[in-house]
Every structure is written in structure tokens, then in C-alpha cells.
Design a protein around this motif. Structure first.
Motif, PDB file in Angstrom:
ATOM      1  N   GLY A  11      36.604  32.266 -10.407  1.00  0.00           N
ATOM      2  CA  GLY A  11      35.990  33.187  -9.454  1.00  0.00           C
ATOM      3  C   GLY A  11      36.151  34.659  -9.815  1.00  0.00           C
ATOM      4  O   GLY A  11      35.217  35.457  -9.675  1.00  0.00           O
ATOM      5  N   SER A  15      33.126  28.817 -11.601  1.00  0.00           N
ATOM      6  CA  SER A  15      33.490  28.686 -10.184  1.00  0.00           C
ATOM      7  C   SER A  15      32.552  29.544  -9.353  1.00  0.00           C
ATOM      8  O   SER A  15      31.733  30.285  -9.888  1.00  0.00           O
ATOM      9  CB  SER A  15      34.891  29.213  -9.917  1.00  0.00           C
ATOM     10  OG  SER A  15      35.840  28.561 -10.664  1.00  0.00           O
ATOM     11  N   GLU A  23      40.377  25.111  -5.893  1.00  0.00           N
ATOM     12  CA  GLU A  23      40.692  25.595  -7.251  1.00  0.00           C
ATOM     13  C   GLU A  23      40.460  24.512  -8.308  1.00  0.00           C
ATOM     14  O   GLU A  23      41.015  24.571  -9.391  1.00  0.00           O
ATOM     15  CB  GLU A  23      42.130  26.119  -7.344  1.00  0.00           C
ATOM     16  CG  GLU A  23      42.494  27.183  -6.321  1.00  0.00           C
ATOM     17  CD  GLU A  23      41.627  28.421  -6.386  1.00  0.00           C
ATOM     18  OE1 GLU A  23      41.165  28.759  -7.482  1.00  0.00           O
ATOM     19  OE2 GLU A  23      41.386  29.029  -5.322  1.00  0.00           O
TER      20      GLU A  23
HETATM   21 MG    MG Z   1      37.995  30.059  -7.111  1.00  0.00          MG
END
Ligand code: MG
Ligand code: ASP
Length: 422
Positions: A11, A40, A203
Motif C-alpha cells: 500500500g 495492494s 496484509e
Molecule cells: Mg496494505
């Protein structure tokens, strides 16, 4: 044919337009056929989607949150693409689909399945934007829906991988594409035998990279992070950290088990089994070597500190003057398993069993409700679990000097402390 390489971008590495441009720069000289890129959701998108879900669950208005989330993605695109680019209607479409899904009724009972239908939108948006940007930069990549590759069971939010089916998909669907072009796909998401979306746990994109690596017999996996590699402590909490240039699979797995967030805990095993090296590198300084995780004959013994936040210490005291017996532990573990709660630390005394668990929505109240007739239960929330491997006694004393220690436990190489700021 050369072996596949896998790059995973989390991210933070796609959190804004500059980050996406940086990603393209990293790929510019490295991209070739037989390359898989796993991305992500952008920045904190998954958290925002979780907020929308919790508002929806409480029957509250989430339209402002969704407008902000859409603007966040559109703003990134405005910096990356000309106004007439196809990405803009595509993003509009994803949000129409998202709202369509959010119009379905939600309850505590269907929450996990509902969650998985919504939460993957972050990855779908991000992978679409990054793919379009790479192509726009003449770095031709194919977009692949990860749900068509990663087969799981129906354990929504914590889905288990069907390795055999996933391998078959990778070999028959992905491999032929990879001979022609690099492929870009999403982390975190999969689908169950009925084709319903599932996720691998928060995650989980690192794990996706490892699943694809094992299923493709890849040469290596590289995880690009905002840290220089694997450090002996979290640099956001500690100032004097040391970078590991290499780590044994076992060592890395242990660190992640205790909560080191640099790599998802499930990532190491499939790579270790297949002997595939894992590189953790900095997307800020991509030329630097980072950390190589592989088979080391001799593992190091540097002090390593892991902090897990949002912990709850629950103590179960047996009533009527009995002592702790196996059946008590069994009773508690049965409920923990049912609620999918992992015990991060366990201690028993003559009359109490103490466990440390992660704080999770609804879970504590359910646990207490189930066991309140068998035990006298007390709990403390908002704690930190500190795990120190190969502890240096002086450093350890410093780690707890400003804290109240609620529980402590040591074995030869590992010390665990539950602490709370004084
Ligand atoms: Mg993430
Ligand atoms: N976007 C997902 C999350 O934030 C998966 C990931 O980032 O690996 O949990």
C-alpha cells in the motif's frame, strides 16, 4: 525459458501519484517477460473500506466516506493520466459496483462473507490504475484477476489456500501469458469453490506473492517496502535499528510469528519449502541490497525486538477452590478456535490461565459470554506485547523502564512481556 520473478508492491508503495511514478521507475529497467507484479490497495484504502463496512453494519451513512475514497483515487489519476484517459470511466464503474454491493443487507451473521465482497475493491482499483499507468509509460503489462488464480476454501476473511487447484491455474492460465508479457495482479484476494470472493487475512498481499511463487516454481520474490529491509526492530518505534543483510527462513518466520509486520507471517513457509529466496528491498533506495531471506547454515543471534499493539490480557480463574487442569485449558482453547483467535502468549498458575490475544471486533464479548459460567474472568485492554529474541539484559531493562509489566515469561532465547505505559 527463464524462471519467473515476482515483485510485490504494498500500500505505501502506491499511496499517491509520486509513488506510482516511482514504481514505474523501478520497473523500467527490470521488467521483462516472466514477471509477476502483485499490488495492494493504495495507501490506507483497505482501512477506509473497513470503516465503510462498519458504518454500514451500524446502519449509518457512509456516503461521505465513499466520496472521499473515490476522490482519493481520482486525484491520483489526475496526476498520472490525461483527462480523456479510459481510467476515469473505469474508476466510476468500480464505484458503481461497490455501491451496488453495499446495497445488499448486512448483519453480524453474514459479516465475513459481506466483508470479502467489499474489501477487495481496494486491490481492484489499485491494480487497474497501476496497470494503465505502466502501459501509458510503454511498459506493457497484462491485468490479471487474482480471484481466477488463487483458489481457497469458504472461510471468509481468513481463507485457506487450495494449493493444488491454485497451482493448476497458475501453470495452465498464467504461465502461457507470462511467456508473452509481464502480468500484474492483486494481492490479498481469491475465490472459493463457488466463485465467491474471499480474502487471505489483512496484509495478505505478501502471502499472495509467495503463493504465486510456489505455484510457478519462481526464481525469487521481492517485496518492496518503505524500510531498507528487515530490521531488528520497528524503526517507527525504535531509533537505533540494525538492518539484517540476510536472514534464515526460520528466523524470519519467528519474527513474523511474534508480530513483526515487515512481512506477512504466512509468506515464509511456502517459499522455504520450495527454496525460493525472498528479498525485502526499499522502494525509496531500490539500488540498495536490502535483506535476503533464504537457507542459512548458521542463523545469527542479534537482539530482535517485536512489539504487538492492541493486545488484551484475559485471565480465567477457576471457581470453587479447584486447580487448573487440562480440561480447563481445553475449554478455553475450544472457544478460541471457534472464534479464530490466536493466543499470543499463555501462562498458567495454580488457579488461573492467562492469555494474550489481539483486540478484534466482537470477539472478546463472545469469548466472555461463552466462558463466564466456567470461570471468573478479568481482562485488561490496550496493552502491548513485547517479544525480545536474544535479549541483552541491559537493553531489556530500558524497554520496560516507563512501563507497568502485567505478565512476563522467558525461555532461553525469547522473552515476552505484556506492558502498559505508566
Ligand atoms: Mg496494505
Ligand atoms: N490491502 C490489504 C490490507 O491492507 C492487503 C495488503 O495490503 O497486503 O490488508
Amino acid at each position: 525459458m527463464t524462471k519467473t520473478q515476482i515483485y510485490k508492491f504494498g500500500g505505501a508503495s502506491v499511496k499517491d501519484a509520486a509513488a506510482v511514478k516511482n514504481l514505474a521507475k523501478i520497473l523500467r529497467n527490470r521488467l521483462r517477460n516472466n514477471f509477476v507484479i502483485v499490488v495492494s490497495a493504495m495507501g490506507k484504502t483497505t482501512n477506509h473500506l473497513e470503516t465503510i463496512l462498519s458504518l454500514k453494519l451500524k446502519d449509518q451513512d457512509y456516503s461521505v466516506n465513499s466520496t472521499i475514497l473515490k476522490a482519493f483515487h481520482l486525484d491520483i489519476c489526475k496526476e498520472l493520466f490525461p483527462a480523456e484517459h479510459v481510467i476515469f470511466p473505469k474508476i466510476e464503474n468500480y464505484f458503481i459496483l461497490l455501491h451496488h454491493e453495499l446495497n445488499n443487507p448486512i448483519s453480524k451473521d453474514n459479516y465475513d462473507e459481506y466483508y470479502d465482497r467489499i474489501i477487495g475493491f481496494g486491490e481492484l482499483l489499485s491494480s487497474r490504475i497501476v496497470m494503465e499507468y505502466l502501459c501509458f509509460q510503454d511498459l506493457l503489462v497484462l491485468w490479471q484477476d487474482a480471484r481466477e488464480l488463487i483458489c481457497t476454501d469458504s472461510d471468509f476473511r481468513f481463507a485457506k489456500v487450495d494449493w493444488e487447484k491454485t497451482r493448476r491455474n497458475c501453470q495452465t492460465q498464467l504461465k502461457p501469458k507470462l511467456e508473452q508479457f509481464p502480468v500484474l495482479t492483486q494481492g490479498f484476494i481469491g475465490s472459493d469453490p463457488k466463485g465467491r470472493p474471499t480474502t487471505l487475512g489483512r496484509e495478505g498481499s505478501d502471502f499472495t506473492a509467495a503463493i504465486l511463487a510456489a505455484s510457478l516454481d519462481a526464481a525469487s520474490v521481492t517485496i518492496w517496502k518503505d524500510v531498507p529491509g528487515v530490521l531488528n526492530a520497528d524503526p517507527k518505534i525504535f531509533s537505533d535499528t540494525v538492518l539484517f543483510s540476510e536472514l534464515d527462513y526460520q528466523q524470519a518466520a519467528e519474527m513474523t510469528f511474534y508480530g513483526a509486520s515487515v512481512i506477512h507471517p504466512k509468506t515464509i513457509k511456502p517459499l522455504a519449502n520450495a527454496g525460493i529466496p525472498l528479498f525485502v528491498k526499499s522502494f525509496i533506495n531500490p539500488e540498495e541490497a536490502g535483506t535476503k531471506i533464504h537457507n542459512l547454515s548458521k542463523a545469527g543471534a542479534a537482539q530482535t525486538i517485536v512489539v504487538k499493539k492492541d493486545q488484551i490480557l484475559v485471565s480465567f480463574k477457576v471457581t470453587d477452590f479447584a486447580f487448573i487442569e487440562e480440561k480447563h485449558i481445553h475449554l478455553i482453547y475450544e472457544q478460541l478456535q471457534r472464534l479464530k483467535l490466536r493466543v499470543n502468549m499463555l501462562q498458567t498458575s495454580a488457579i488461573t490461565i492467562s492469555i494474550v490475544i489481539d483486540s478484534q471486533l466482537f470477539k472478546l464479548e463472545q469469548l466472555l459470554a461463552e466462558l463466564k459460567n466456567d470461570f471468573e474472568i478479568r481482562y485488561n485492554e490496550g496493552l502491548e506485547l513485547l517479544t525480545v529474541l536474544h535479549a541483552d539484559p541491559a537493553a531489556l531493562a530500558k524497554l520496560i523502564s516507563d512501563y507497568e509489566v502485567l505478565l512476563e515469561q522467558s525461555t532461553r532465547n525469547t522473552t515476552q512481556i505484556v506492558r502498559r505505559l505508566k
